[in-house]
Design a protein around this motif. Structure first.
Motif, PDB file in Angstrom:
ATOM      1  N   ALA A  26       0.838  -1.213   0.000  1.00  0.00           N
ATOM      2  CA  ALA A  26       0.000   0.000   0.000  1.00  0.00           C
ATOM      3  C   ALA A  26       0.865   1.253   0.000  1.00  0.00           C
ATOM      4  CB  ALA A  26      -0.917   0.009   1.219  1.00  0.00           C
ATOM      5  N   HIS A  27       0.400   2.248  -0.742  1.00  0.00           N
ATOM      6  CA  HIS A  27       1.090   3.550  -0.752  1.00  0.00           C
ATOM      7  C   HIS A  27       0.595   4.389   0.435  1.00  0.00           C
ATOM      8  CE1 HIS A  27       2.285   7.594  -2.127  1.00  0.00           C
ATOM      9  NE2 HIS A  27       3.275   6.935  -2.748  1.00  0.00           N
ATOM     10  N   ASP A  39       0.866  -5.548   4.211  1.00  0.00           N
ATOM     11  CA  ASP A  39       2.111  -6.161   4.701  1.00  0.00           C
ATOM     12  C   ASP A  39       3.232  -5.150   4.668  1.00  0.00           C
ATOM     13  OD1 ASP A  39       1.331  -9.043   4.936  1.00  0.00           O
ATOM     14  OD2 ASP A  39       0.775  -8.658   2.858  1.00  0.00           O
ATOM     15  N   PHE A  40       3.108  -4.207   3.730  1.00  0.00           N
ATOM     16  CA  PHE A  40       4.166  -3.207   3.576  1.00  0.00           C
ATOM     17  C   PHE A  40       3.542  -1.918   3.051  1.00  0.00           C
ATOM     18  CE2 PHE A  40       7.452  -1.010   1.124  1.00  0.00           C
ATOM     19  CZ  PHE A  40       8.467  -0.939   2.072  1.00  0.00           C
ATOM     20  N   LEU A  47       7.928   0.681  -2.800  1.00  0.00           N
ATOM     21  CA  LEU A  47       6.937  -0.294  -3.269  1.00  0.00           C
ATOM     22  C   LEU A  47       7.442  -1.027  -4.515  1.00  0.00           C
ATOM     23  CD1 LEU A  47       3.720   1.843  -2.682  1.00  0.00           C
ATOM     24  CD2 LEU A  47       4.394  -0.203  -1.417  1.00  0.00           C
ATOM     25  N   ALA A  48       8.108  -0.301  -5.413  1.00  0.00           N
ATOM     26  CA  ALA A  48       8.657  -0.955  -6.621  1.00  0.00           C
ATOM     27  C   ALA A  48       9.745  -1.949  -6.209  1.00  0.00           C
ATOM     28  CB  ALA A  48       9.219   0.094  -7.584  1.00  0.00           C
ATOM     29  N   PHE A  61      -1.860  -4.702  -5.147  1.00  0.00           N
ATOM     30  CA  PHE A  61      -1.294  -3.359  -5.133  1.00  0.00           C
ATOM     31  C   PHE A  61      -2.355  -2.345  -4.758  1.00  0.00           C
ATOM     32  CE2 PHE A  61       3.017  -2.082  -6.500  1.00  0.00           C
ATOM     33  CZ  PHE A  61       2.994  -0.874  -5.835  1.00  0.00           C
ATOM     34  N   CYS A  62      -2.281  -1.845  -3.534  1.00  0.00           N
ATOM     35  CA  CYS A  62      -3.220  -0.817  -3.096  1.00  0.00           C
ATOM     36  C   CYS A  62      -2.575   0.528  -3.405  1.00  0.00           C
ATOM     37  CB  CYS A  62      -3.536  -0.979  -1.616  1.00  0.00           C
ATOM     38  SG  CYS A  62      -4.284  -2.574  -1.275  1.00  0.00           S
TER      39      CYS A  62
END
Ligand code: 13P
Ligand code: SF4
Length: 306
Positions: A26-27, A39-40, A47-48, A61-62
């Motif tokens: 998630a961003h 989870d992250f 994220l990439a 991918f949120c």
């Protein structure tokens, strides 16, 4: 949504995540309840990097479309899910491959630095990608060639100021960050002269010139954590407040403007995450010919950021 329904969805997401060997990324701009089940949580670069390195079978991918697409380019053997398929990025849509090819033709030899907020087709036409946290490093990694920076003009101007390089800009911008004006910042400073102003480089030049700190979302969080100051005005998308308040409960964060919400980042919901995991849909896929051409620009960026 009532509390029982929310708890039920969270429990189902946890079970499905295990069953499908999935990772939820998630961003920082995502709704708080989405950041909480991830989870992250990270900025675009983190994220990439996570998407490229994970051994999960499924990446949820949120975030917005270009982020999931980058994950699909970097990890073609994984199932990449974007819970809300219409979560796009208006700035990414401001450049297309055909117009970029036409512009490149006018400047033979130009190096195209492409902000990750762009389509796979645009990445395929670019020499190297960057995010807001590594744009300076990426530009410095290029020898003295002329640079065309797409699509974010504000970030391009910020990098040019930091590196002293001659850069041509694409006239793209993030509508959320571009709405913040110098007068908003000056008004906040007058209200509270002791607070520090922390802004994202997607903001206008007149805004980042007024700021005490300019950086990516992860950069802003790191700066706020380590600053002895207790009060901050934040010039980026409002979802970042969730992580700032979690990490710095003794500090006060106020938005530099009340009008800094990205509607696309807010399209993800617990229900959509549950459905995406349950149905393994919507999947983001990139045609193999485009993927082959686009991966080099992303991998070069990841090499520079190691
Ligand atoms: P960062 O994640 O690099 O801070 O960029 C913010 C953004 O606008 C993502 O869409
Ligand atoms: Fe795109 Fe701006 Fe939204 Fe980020 S905040 S996804 S750059 S519109």
């Amino acid at each position: 949504m009532d509390n029982d329904h929310q708890h039920q969805l969270i429990a189902e997401i946890k079970d499905l995540r295990k069953e499908k060997n999935a990772i939820i990324l998630a961003h920082y701009y995502q709704p708080g309840e989405i950041q909480d089940i991830a989870d992250f949580v990270g900025d675009s670069l983190q994220l990439a990097q996570k998407a490229a390195a994970t051994d999960a079978d499924v990446i949820v991918f949120c975030g917005v479309h270009f982020m999931a697409e980058s994950a699909a380019i970097l990890s073609p053997d994984k199932i990449v899910l974007l819970p809300e398929v219409d979560a796009g990025c208006p700035m990414a849509d401001m450049v297309d491959a055909e117009s970029l090819r036409e512009e490149k033709a006018k400047f033979p030899g130009v190096k195209v630095v492409c902000y990750v907020n762009s389509s796979a087709e645009v990445k395929a036409e670019s020499d190297i990608c960057c995010t807001s946290s590594n744009a300076q490093k990426v530009v410095e990694s290029l020898s003295d060639q002329e640079i065309l920076f797409v699509p974010d003009e504000n970030l391009g101007r910020y990098v040019a100021a930091k590196t002293n390089r001659k850069i041509s800009y694409w006239p793209g911008f993030c509508p959320t960050h571009h709405r913040l004006k110098k007068e908003d910042v000056l008004k906040r400073r007058a209200e509270n002269p002791l607070a520090e102003v922390l802004v994202h480089p997607e903001c206008r030049e007149e805004v980042w010139q007024e700021a005490d700190y300019v950086g990516s979302t992860a950069g802003i969080i790191k700066y706020a954590e380590s600053s002895p100051n207790k009060e901050f005005f934040i010039g980026t998308e409002c979802g970042i407040l969730h992580e700032l308040q979690k990490r710095c409960p003794d500090k006060n964060f106020y938005m530099a403007s009340d009008d800094m919400q990205c509607p696309n980042m807010k399209k993800t919901s617990l229900l959509k995450v549950r459905n995406a995991l349950r149905d393994l849909s919507p999947q983001i896929k990139v045609p193999e010919d485009i993927r082959q051409k686009a991966i080099g620009a992303l991998e070069r960026m990841l090499m520079v950021s190691k």
